[in-house]
Design a protein around this motif. Structure first.
Motif, PDB file in Angstrom:
ATOM      1  N   ALA A   7       0.807  -1.406  -0.011  1.00 11.99           N
ATOM      2  CA  ALA A   7       0.176   0.214   0.041  1.00 11.99           C
ATOM      3  C   ALA A   7       0.990   1.264   0.044  1.00 11.99           C
ATOM      4  N   ILE A  12      -1.795   3.724  -2.353  1.00 11.91           N
ATOM      5  CA  ILE A  12      -3.153   3.459  -1.932  1.00 11.91           C
ATOM      6  C   ILE A  12      -3.496   3.023  -0.864  1.00 11.91           C
ATOM      7  N   SER A  13      -4.770   2.908  -0.414  1.00 10.83           N
ATOM      8  CA  SER A  13      -5.213   2.680   0.919  1.00 10.83           C
ATOM      9  C   SER A  13      -4.948   1.112   0.991  1.00 10.83           C
ATOM     10  N   ASP A  15      -7.125  -0.817   2.699  1.00 12.35           N
ATOM     11  CA  ASP A  15      -8.151  -1.547   2.505  1.00 12.35           C
ATOM     12  C   ASP A  15      -8.187  -1.880   0.848  1.00 12.35           C
ATOM     13  N   SER A  16      -7.813  -1.312  -0.106  1.00 14.03           N
ATOM     14  CA  SER A  16      -7.673  -1.358  -1.368  1.00 14.03           C
ATOM     15  C   SER A  16      -7.126  -2.724  -1.596  1.00 14.03           C
ATOM     16  N   ARG A  19      -8.737  -5.848  -0.390  1.00 15.21           N
ATOM     17  CA  ARG A  19     -10.020  -6.243  -1.090  1.00 15.21           C
ATOM     18  C   ARG A  19      -9.283  -6.990  -2.269  1.00 15.21           C
ATOM     19  N   ASP A  20      -8.129  -6.357  -2.845  1.00 14.56           N
ATOM     20  CA  ASP A  20      -7.589  -7.025  -4.024  1.00 14.56           C
ATOM     21  C   ASP A  20      -7.088  -8.457  -3.798  1.00 14.56           C
TER      22      ASP A  20
END
Length: 234
Positions: A7, A12-13, A15-16, A19-20
Motif C-alpha cells: 500500500a 493506495i489505501s 483497504d484497497s 480487497r484485491d
C-alpha cells in the motif's frame, strides 16, 4: 507480499490492497495470510489434471526418492502424482513393505515384489486417498522407517501445506508413524502455499526436489533454516 508495504509503495489505501487480495484468493491466484498473501500453489487441481503437470520434474524427484527405499525396509507412500511416479522408479524386484492410504498407489504396485498394506477409510476423491477417523485409526497401528510425503506447497514461512484440512491431518498422522519424513517437492511447489499446514519445516528429514539451488532465493531461505535438500544422484 505484505499488504501495508505494498500500500505504501503504490500510494493506495491498505483497504484497497486487502480487497484485491481477497479477490486474488477467491480466484485461486494467491493465499491470504495474516498481513498479506503468499503465491498460491498450482498443485491443488484434481488428481486427473495433476497427472499432466510438471511430468519431467516429478520423474526426477521420484528417481531421487526411490533410492530411500531399501530391501527389507518399510516405507509409507503418500497419495498423489509424484508418489505415483516413485512407484514407477522403484525396482519391481525390490522386496520391501509399502504402506499407503492411496488406492492408486496400491494398484500400481500389483506387479512389484513389495508387500503392500492399504489403509482404509473415507475416500477423498480429489486426491485419491483415504482420510478421516477410520484411516487415522488404521494408521495408528503401523510404523515405518520412511514416509514419502506429498504436499502442494513448500514455503520458507508457511512451511509445508496442502489444500484440504482432513488430508493435512492424515498426512500428519502418517508422518508421526515414520522415523524419517521426506517431502516430495517438484518444481511447481517450491515457493508456493496452500490453505492448510501439514508440518513445519523442522519436523521433516529433508526435501527431495530437482530445483537447482544456485540463484533460487526460496531454496536459499530453506537451507538457511537448516532444511536438507536431496536431489537425484547422477
Amino acid at each position: 507480499m505484505v499488504a501495508k508495504d505494498l500500500a505504501a509503495e503504490l500510494g493506495i489505501s491498505p483497504d484497497s490492497i486487502r480487497r484485491d487480495l481477497r479477490e486474488l484468493d477467491a480466484a485461486g491466484l494467491a493465499v491470504r495470510v495474516c498481513g498479506g498473501a503468499l503465491p498460491a500453489s498450482p498443485a491443488v487441481i484434481d488428481y486427473a489434471a495433476r497427472t499432466a503437470v510438471a511430468l519431467d520434474s516429478k520423474r526426477r524427484v521420484a528417481a531421487a526418492a526411490a533410492t530411500l527405499s531399501h530391501p527389507g525396509g518399510t516405507v509409507i507412500l503418500d497419495g498423489g502424482t509424484t508418489t505415483r511416479a516413485v512407484v514407477d522408479a522403484l525396482p519391481r524386484t525390490l522386496e520391501c513393505t509399502v504402506i499407503t492410504h492411496s488406492p492408486t498407489i496400491a494398484a500400481a504396485l500389483l506387479d512389484h515384489a513389495a508387500e503392500v498394506f492399504l489403509l482404509g477409510g473415507r475416500l477423498f476423491k480429489h486426491s485419491a486417498v483415504t482420510c478421516g477417523a477410520a484411516a487415522a485409526e488404521a494408521a495408528a497401528q503401523i510404523s515405518a522407517e520412511v514416509f514419502l510425503l506429498g504436499v502442494t506447497g513448500v514455503h520458507p514461512s508457511a512451511g509445508l501445506t496442502t489444500a484440504d484440512a482432513d488430508e493435512a491431518a492424515m498426512k500428519r498422522v502418517l508422518a508421526g508413524r515414520a522415523a524419517d519424513t521426506y517431502v516430495l517437492a517438484s518444481a511447481e511447489k517450491i515457493g508456493t502455499a496452500s490453505r492448510y499446514r501439514v508440518l513445519p519445516l523442522d519436523e521433516v528429514t529433508a526435501i527431495v526436489t530437482d530445483v537447482e539451488d544456485e540463484g533460487d532465493t526460496v531454496l536459499d531461505e530453506l537451507v538457511a533454516q537448516g532444511v536438507e535438500i536431496i536431489r537425484e544422484r547422477t
